[in-house]
Design a protein around this motif. Structure first.
Motif, PDB file in Angstrom:
ATOM      1  N   PHE A 143       0.846  -1.188   0.000  1.00 23.69           N
ATOM      2  CA  PHE A 143       0.000   0.000   0.000  1.00 23.69           C
ATOM      3  C   PHE A 143       0.889   1.249   0.000  1.00 23.69           C
ATOM      4  O   PHE A 143       1.931   1.278   0.658  1.00 23.69           O
ATOM      5  N   PHE A 144       0.446   2.275  -0.736  1.00 20.57           N
ATOM      6  CA  PHE A 144       1.228   3.500  -0.895  1.00 20.57           C
ATOM      7  C   PHE A 144       0.459   4.700  -0.331  1.00 20.57           C
ATOM      8  O   PHE A 144      -0.770   4.778  -0.415  1.00 20.57           O
ATOM      9  N   ARG A 145       1.212   5.632   0.241  1.00 24.75           N
ATOM     10  CA  ARG A 145       0.639   6.915   0.656  1.00 24.75           C
ATOM     11  C   ARG A 145       1.679   8.006   0.418  1.00 24.75           C
ATOM     12  O   ARG A 145       2.825   7.903   0.855  1.00 24.75           O
ATOM     13  N   LEU A 146       1.279   9.032  -0.302  1.00 22.24           N
ATOM     14  CA  LEU A 146       2.188  10.133  -0.610  1.00 22.24           C
ATOM     15  C   LEU A 146       2.664  10.792   0.681  1.00 22.24           C
ATOM     16  O   LEU A 146       1.877  10.997   1.615  1.00 22.24           O
ATOM     17  N   ASP A 147       3.957  11.124   0.726  1.00 27.98           N
ATOM     18  CA  ASP A 147       4.560  11.739   1.906  1.00 27.98           C
ATOM     19  C   ASP A 147       5.065  13.130   1.536  1.00 27.98           C
ATOM     20  O   ASP A 147       5.906  13.284   0.655  1.00 27.98           O
ATOM     21  N   ASP A 148       4.549  14.150   2.208  1.00 26.29           N
ATOM     22  CA  ASP A 148       4.877  15.538   1.876  1.00 26.29           C
ATOM     23  C   ASP A 148       6.369  15.824   1.947  1.00 26.29           C
ATOM     24  O   ASP A 148       6.941  16.479   1.072  1.00 26.29           O
ATOM     25  N   SER A 149       7.033  15.337   2.998  1.00 33.12           N
ATOM     26  CA  SER A 149       8.453  15.627   3.167  1.00 33.12           C
ATOM     27  C   SER A 149       9.282  14.956   2.070  1.00 33.12           C
ATOM     28  O   SER A 149      10.264  15.531   1.590  1.00 33.12           O
ATOM     29  N   LYS A 150       8.891  13.756   1.653  1.00 31.18           N
ATOM     30  CA  LYS A 150       9.604  13.071   0.584  1.00 31.18           C
ATOM     31  C   LYS A 150       9.409  13.785  -0.752  1.00 31.18           C
ATOM     32  O   LYS A 150      10.351  13.901  -1.549  1.00 31.18           O
ATOM     33  N   VAL A 151       8.195  14.262  -0.996  1.00 35.15           N
ATOM     34  CA  VAL A 151       7.936  14.995  -2.234  1.00 35.15           C
ATOM     35  C   VAL A 151       8.770  16.262  -2.289  1.00 35.15           C
ATOM     36  O   VAL A 151       9.379  16.593  -3.310  1.00 35.15           O
ATOM     37  N   LEU A 152       8.823  16.979  -1.168  1.00 38.80           N
ATOM     38  CA  LEU A 152       9.588  18.225  -1.120  1.00 38.80           C
ATOM     39  C   LEU A 152      11.076  17.963  -1.329  1.00 38.80           C
ATOM     40  O   LEU A 152      11.761  18.729  -2.027  1.00 38.80           O
ATOM     41  N   SER A 153      11.588  16.890  -0.762  1.00 37.85           N
ATOM     42  CA  SER A 153      13.003  16.534  -0.959  1.00 37.85           C
ATOM     43  C   SER A 153      13.275  16.182  -2.418  1.00 37.85           C
ATOM     44  O   SER A 153      14.314  16.569  -2.977  1.00 37.85           O
ATOM     45  N   TRP A 154      12.347  15.467  -3.018  1.00 35.83           N
ATOM     46  CA  TRP A 154      12.498  15.073  -4.427  1.00 35.83           C
ATOM     47  C   TRP A 154      12.477  16.301  -5.338  1.00 35.83           C
ATOM     48  O   TRP A 154      13.309  16.431  -6.250  1.00 35.83           O
ATOM     49  N   LEU A 155      11.551  17.225  -5.099  1.00 34.74           N
ATOM     50  CA  LEU A 155      11.472  18.450  -5.895  1.00 34.74           C
ATOM     51  C   LEU A 155      12.732  19.300  -5.711  1.00 34.74           C
ATOM     52  O   LEU A 155      13.246  19.882  -6.678  1.00 34.74           O
ATOM     53  N   SER A 156      13.223  19.377  -4.489  1.00 37.69           N
ATOM     54  CA  SER A 156      14.433  20.165  -4.219  1.00 37.69           C
ATOM     55  C   SER A 156      15.628  19.581  -4.962  1.00 37.69           C
ATOM     56  O   SER A 156      16.478  20.322  -5.480  1.00 37.69           O
ATOM     57  N   TYR A 157      15.696  18.268  -5.031  1.00 36.20           N
ATOM     58  CA  TYR A 157      16.783  17.616  -5.773  1.00 36.20           C
ATOM     59  C   TYR A 157      16.686  17.950  -7.259  1.00 36.20           C
ATOM     60  O   TYR A 157      17.701  18.259  -7.911  1.00 36.20           O
ATOM     61  N   LYS A 158      15.470  17.924  -7.804  1.00 38.66           N
ATOM     62  CA  LYS A 158      15.275  18.260  -9.217  1.00 38.66           C
ATOM     63  C   LYS A 158      15.715  19.689  -9.505  1.00 38.66           C
ATOM     64  O   LYS A 158      16.361  19.974 -10.530  1.00 38.66           O
ATOM     65  N   VAL A 159      15.357  20.600  -8.626  1.00 37.27           N
ATOM     66  CA  VAL A 159      15.727  22.006  -8.801  1.00 37.27           C
ATOM     67  C   VAL A 159      17.237  22.172  -8.740  1.00 37.27           C
ATOM     68  O   VAL A 159      17.836  22.912  -9.531  1.00 37.27           O
ATOM     69  N   ARG A 160      17.872  21.481  -7.817  1.00 37.88           N
ATOM     70  CA  ARG A 160      19.325  21.584  -7.687  1.00 37.88           C
ATOM     71  C   ARG A 160      20.035  21.103  -8.957  1.00 37.88           C
ATOM     72  O   ARG A 160      21.000  21.732  -9.418  1.00 37.88           O
TER      73      ARG A 160
END
Length: 277
Positions: A143-160
Protein backbone atom coordinates in the motif's frame (compact mmCIF):
# COMPACT_ATOMS: atom_id res chain seq x y z
CA UNK A 1 2.94 3.08 -35.64
CA UNK A 2 -0.46 4.75 -35.95
CA UNK A 3 -0.76 8.29 -34.66
CA UNK A 4 -2.58 8.65 -31.35
CA UNK A 5 -5.46 10.80 -32.58
CA UNK A 6 -6.24 8.53 -35.50
CA UNK A 7 -5.01 10.92 -38.20
CA UNK A 8 -3.86 9.32 -41.44
CA UNK A 9 -1.34 12.07 -42.14
CA UNK A 10 2.33 11.12 -42.20
CA UNK A 11 4.35 12.22 -39.15
CA UNK A 12 8.04 11.92 -38.36
CA UNK A 13 8.65 10.89 -34.76
CA UNK A 14 12.20 11.12 -33.37
CA UNK A 15 12.68 9.20 -30.13
CA UNK A 16 15.86 8.34 -28.18
CA UNK A 17 15.31 4.65 -28.96
CA UNK A 18 15.22 4.35 -32.75
CA UNK A 19 14.25 0.67 -32.46
CA UNK A 20 10.79 1.54 -31.21
CA UNK A 21 8.18 -0.60 -32.93
CA UNK A 22 4.49 -1.17 -32.49
CA UNK A 23 5.25 -4.11 -30.21
CA UNK A 24 7.86 -2.37 -28.04
CA UNK A 25 6.48 1.18 -28.08
CA UNK A 26 3.00 2.39 -27.21
CA UNK A 27 1.37 5.81 -27.48
CA UNK A 28 -0.58 6.67 -24.34
CA UNK A 29 -3.17 9.35 -23.68
CA UNK A 30 -2.50 10.65 -20.15
CA UNK A 31 -3.39 13.70 -18.11
CA UNK A 32 -0.74 16.40 -18.07
CA UNK A 33 0.47 16.74 -14.46
CA UNK A 34 0.27 20.56 -14.54
CA UNK A 35 -2.77 21.41 -16.65
CA UNK A 36 -4.76 18.19 -16.38
CA UNK A 37 -5.39 18.23 -20.13
CA UNK A 38 -5.14 15.11 -22.30
CA UNK A 39 -1.58 14.76 -23.59
CA UNK A 40 0.19 12.15 -25.71
CA UNK A 41 3.19 10.21 -24.39
CA UNK A 42 5.32 7.44 -25.83
CA UNK A 43 5.99 4.48 -23.55
CA UNK A 44 8.87 2.45 -24.93
CA UNK A 45 10.99 -0.21 -23.21
CA UNK A 46 9.99 1.00 -19.76
CA UNK A 47 10.78 4.67 -20.53
CA UNK A 48 8.05 7.31 -20.59
CA UNK A 49 8.66 10.03 -23.18
CA UNK A 50 6.82 13.28 -23.70
CA UNK A 51 5.91 14.07 -27.31
CA UNK A 52 6.54 17.61 -28.56
CA UNK A 53 5.30 18.94 -31.88
CA UNK A 54 7.24 21.19 -34.25
CA UNK A 55 6.20 22.50 -37.64
CA UNK A 56 8.70 24.20 -39.90
CA UNK A 57 6.74 25.30 -42.97
CA UNK A 58 9.92 26.17 -44.86
CA UNK A 59 11.58 22.79 -44.25
CA UNK A 60 11.00 19.28 -45.56
CA UNK A 61 11.95 15.93 -44.09
CA UNK A 62 13.15 12.71 -45.67
CA UNK A 63 10.79 9.90 -44.65
CA UNK A 64 12.19 6.70 -46.08
CA UNK A 65 12.30 7.14 -49.86
CA UNK A 66 10.08 10.20 -50.12
CA UNK A 67 9.86 13.75 -48.79
CA UNK A 68 7.32 15.13 -46.33
CA UNK A 69 6.95 18.70 -47.61
CA UNK A 70 5.05 20.44 -44.82
CA UNK A 71 7.75 20.02 -42.18
CA UNK A 72 5.68 18.22 -39.52
CA UNK A 73 7.93 16.62 -36.93
CA UNK A 74 7.41 15.18 -33.46
CA UNK A 75 10.17 14.59 -30.93
CA UNK A 76 9.94 12.37 -27.86
CA UNK A 77 12.03 13.22 -24.80
CA UNK A 78 12.16 11.21 -21.54
CA UNK A 79 10.11 12.49 -18.62
CA UNK A 80 10.29 11.35 -15.01
CA UNK A 81 7.11 9.27 -14.43
CA UNK A 82 6.91 10.58 -10.87
CA UNK A 83 5.65 13.88 -12.35
CA UNK A 84 2.82 11.99 -14.05
CA UNK A 85 1.88 10.05 -10.92
CA UNK A 86 2.08 12.89 -8.41
CA UNK A 87 -1.46 14.30 -8.99
CA UNK A 88 -2.96 10.79 -8.85
CA UNK A 89 -1.24 9.93 -5.57
CA UNK A 90 -2.11 13.34 -4.14
CA UNK A 91 -5.82 12.80 -4.79
CA UNK A 92 -5.81 9.12 -3.81
CA UNK A 93 -4.68 9.64 -0.22
CA UNK A 94 -7.79 11.82 0.45
CA UNK A 95 -5.86 14.07 2.82
CA UNK A 96 -7.90 16.35 5.09
CA UNK A 97 -6.22 19.05 7.15
CA UNK A 98 -3.31 17.69 9.16
CA UNK A 99 -4.39 14.11 8.52
CA UNK A 100 -1.67 12.41 6.39
CA UNK A 101 -4.30 10.51 4.44
CA UNK A 102 -4.96 6.89 3.58
CA UNK A 103 -2.75 4.12 2.29
CA UNK A 104 -4.06 2.76 -1.01
CA UNK A 105 -3.31 -0.09 -3.36
CA UNK A 106 -1.31 0.94 -6.42
CA UNK A 107 -3.92 -0.55 -8.76
CA UNK A 108 -6.56 1.69 -7.21
CA UNK A 109 -4.42 4.81 -7.32
CA UNK A 110 -3.53 4.69 -11.01
CA UNK A 111 -7.00 3.70 -12.20
CA UNK A 112 -8.31 6.78 -14.02
CA UNK A 113 -11.68 6.46 -15.71
CA UNK A 114 -11.33 7.11 -19.44
CA UNK A 115 -7.52 6.84 -19.38
CA UNK A 116 -6.54 3.15 -19.62
CA UNK A 117 -3.00 4.17 -20.56
CA UNK A 118 -2.09 4.50 -16.88
CA UNK A 119 -2.42 0.74 -16.46
CA UNK A 120 0.64 0.25 -18.68
CA UNK A 121 2.63 2.31 -16.19
CA UNK A 122 1.86 0.01 -13.26
CA UNK A 123 5.33 -1.65 -13.18
CA UNK A 124 7.04 1.74 -13.52
CA UNK A 125 4.97 3.27 -10.74
CA UNK A 126 5.72 0.37 -8.42
CA UNK A 127 9.46 0.89 -8.93
CA UNK A 128 9.69 4.69 -8.81
CA UNK A 129 7.00 5.93 -6.40
CA UNK A 130 8.88 4.76 -3.32
CA UNK A 131 10.93 7.95 -3.62
CA UNK A 132 7.90 10.11 -2.71
CA UNK A 133 5.70 7.65 -0.80
CA UNK A 134 5.46 5.77 2.43
CA UNK A 135 4.71 2.09 1.90
CA UNK A 136 3.06 -0.56 4.02
CA UNK A 137 3.11 -4.29 3.27
CA UNK A 138 0.13 -6.39 4.29
CA UNK A 139 0.52 -9.97 3.18
CA UNK A 140 1.53 -9.95 -0.48
CA UNK A 141 0.07 -6.48 -1.09
CA UNK A 142 1.92 -3.15 -0.93
CA UNK A 143 0.00 0.00 0.00
CA UNK A 144 1.23 3.50 -0.89
CA UNK A 145 0.64 6.91 0.66
CA UNK A 146 2.19 10.13 -0.61
CA UNK A 147 4.56 11.74 1.91
CA UNK A 148 4.88 15.54 1.88
CA UNK A 149 8.45 15.63 3.17
CA UNK A 150 9.60 13.07 0.58
CA UNK A 151 7.94 14.99 -2.23
CA UNK A 152 9.59 18.23 -1.12
CA UNK A 153 13.00 16.53 -0.96
CA UNK A 154 12.50 15.07 -4.43
CA UNK A 155 11.47 18.45 -5.90
CA UNK A 156 14.43 20.16 -4.22
CA UNK A 157 16.78 17.62 -5.77
CA UNK A 158 15.27 18.26 -9.22
CA UNK A 159 15.73 22.01 -8.80
CA UNK A 160 19.33 21.58 -7.69
CA UNK A 161 20.16 19.49 -10.75
CA UNK A 162 18.49 22.03 -13.05
CA UNK A 163 20.34 24.88 -11.37
CA UNK A 164 23.64 23.10 -12.06
CA UNK A 165 22.72 22.42 -15.69
CA UNK A 166 21.38 25.80 -16.82
CA UNK A 167 24.74 27.66 -16.75
CA UNK A 168 26.14 24.99 -19.08
CA UNK A 169 23.55 25.78 -21.76
CA UNK A 170 24.44 29.38 -22.44
CA UNK A 171 26.79 32.10 -21.18
CA UNK A 172 23.80 34.27 -20.22
CA UNK A 173 22.87 31.76 -17.54
CA UNK A 174 26.45 31.62 -16.28
CA UNK A 175 26.55 35.42 -15.98
CA UNK A 176 23.28 35.95 -14.17
CA UNK A 177 22.70 36.08 -10.42
CA UNK A 178 22.56 32.70 -8.66
CA UNK A 179 19.13 33.42 -7.19
CA UNK A 180 17.80 34.22 -10.67
CA UNK A 181 19.09 30.89 -11.92
CA UNK A 182 17.39 29.20 -8.98
CA UNK A 183 14.11 30.95 -9.83
CA UNK A 184 14.45 29.85 -13.46
CA UNK A 185 14.99 26.25 -12.37
CA UNK A 186 11.85 26.36 -10.22
CA UNK A 187 9.93 27.94 -13.10
CA UNK A 188 10.97 25.13 -15.45
CA UNK A 189 9.97 22.53 -12.88
CA UNK A 190 6.68 24.36 -12.44
CA UNK A 191 5.70 23.36 -15.97
CA UNK A 192 5.15 19.83 -14.62
CA UNK A 193 3.99 20.51 -11.05
CA UNK A 194 0.76 22.07 -9.82
CA UNK A 195 1.09 25.34 -7.93
CA UNK A 196 -0.91 24.09 -4.95
CA UNK A 197 0.49 22.70 -2.84
CA UNK A 198 3.84 21.60 -4.25
CA UNK A 199 5.22 24.63 -6.06
CA UNK A 200 4.21 26.93 -3.22
CA UNK A 201 5.83 24.65 -0.65
CA UNK A 202 8.97 24.44 -2.78
CA UNK A 203 9.24 28.22 -3.08
CA UNK A 204 8.81 28.63 0.67
CA UNK A 205 11.51 26.04 1.28
CA UNK A 206 13.91 27.84 -1.10
CA UNK A 207 13.02 31.35 0.16
CA UNK A 208 11.62 32.39 -3.21
CA UNK A 209 8.60 34.58 -3.83
CA UNK A 210 5.47 32.74 -4.93
CA UNK A 211 4.26 32.77 -7.62
CA UNK A 212 7.74 32.48 -9.05
CA UNK A 213 8.42 34.72 -12.04
CA UNK A 214 8.19 33.08 -15.43
CA UNK A 215 11.38 32.39 -17.35
CA UNK A 216 12.39 35.34 -19.48
CA UNK A 217 11.67 34.85 -23.18
CA UNK A 218 15.36 35.09 -24.03
CA UNK A 219 16.14 32.18 -21.71
CA UNK A 220 13.37 30.10 -23.26
CA UNK A 221 15.04 30.69 -26.63
CA UNK A 222 18.32 29.38 -25.22
CA UNK A 223 16.64 26.15 -24.12
CA UNK A 224 14.95 25.66 -27.48
CA UNK A 225 18.17 26.50 -29.33
CA UNK A 226 20.04 23.90 -27.27
CA UNK A 227 17.39 21.28 -28.06
CA UNK A 228 17.42 22.10 -31.77
CA UNK A 229 21.21 21.88 -31.84
CA UNK A 230 21.07 18.36 -30.43
CA UNK A 231 18.48 17.36 -33.02
CA UNK A 232 20.50 18.83 -35.87
CA UNK A 233 23.52 16.82 -34.80
CA UNK A 234 21.48 13.66 -35.49
CA UNK A 235 20.97 14.82 -39.11
CA UNK A 236 17.21 14.65 -38.61
CA UNK A 237 16.47 18.25 -37.70
CA UNK A 238 17.46 21.36 -39.61
CA UNK A 239 15.15 23.82 -37.97
CA UNK A 240 15.54 27.55 -37.75
CA UNK A 241 15.23 29.45 -34.51
CA UNK A 242 11.75 30.99 -34.43
CA UNK A 243 12.82 33.93 -32.27
CA UNK A 244 15.11 35.83 -34.65
CA UNK A 245 14.49 39.24 -33.16
CA UNK A 246 15.92 38.36 -29.74
CA UNK A 247 18.69 36.06 -30.89
CA UNK A 248 22.21 36.65 -29.62
CA UNK A 249 25.32 36.62 -31.78
CA UNK A 250 26.00 32.94 -31.06
CA UNK A 251 22.51 32.00 -32.20
CA UNK A 252 22.83 34.07 -35.33
CA UNK A 253 25.96 32.09 -36.15
CA UNK A 254 24.08 28.82 -35.69
CA UNK A 255 21.23 30.10 -37.86
CA UNK A 256 23.62 31.10 -40.62
CA UNK A 257 25.15 27.64 -40.48
CA UNK A 258 21.75 26.01 -40.91
CA UNK A 259 20.94 28.25 -43.88
CA UNK A 260 24.30 27.47 -45.47
CA UNK A 261 23.68 23.75 -45.10
CA UNK A 262 20.24 24.24 -46.65
CA UNK A 263 21.77 25.99 -49.67
CA UNK A 264 24.33 23.23 -50.00
CA UNK A 265 21.55 20.66 -50.12
CA UNK A 266 19.73 22.68 -52.77
CA UNK A 267 22.93 22.97 -54.79
CA UNK A 268 23.42 19.22 -54.53
CA UNK A 269 19.99 18.55 -55.99
CA UNK A 270 20.54 21.21 -58.68
CA UNK A 271 23.80 19.58 -59.76
CA UNK A 272 22.13 16.18 -59.77
CA UNK A 273 19.35 17.52 -61.99
CA UNK A 274 21.82 19.02 -64.48
CA UNK A 275 23.75 15.79 -64.68
CA UNK A 276 20.55 13.83 -65.24
CA UNK A 277 19.60 16.14 -68.12
Amino acid sequence: MGWWNGSDGTRLLIAPDSNATESSGRLLSLLHPKSGTTTCYLFNNGVLQEINWFKQSYRSWFLGDYVCEDGRIFTATPVDPVFMMLPLFQEARMKKGDDPGKFRLLEEIIFVNGYPGYQYLLPVAENCMHVVCETKEIGSSIFFRLDDSKVLSWLSYKVRKLKETLPLLDKNYAAQDEKDTLADAVSILGEYVKDEPWLKLLCNNLNLNFPVESIKSQEMEVLQSSMETNLKSSNLFQGKNKSEKKSKTAKQTKKAKVETESRNIKDMFSRASRRGS
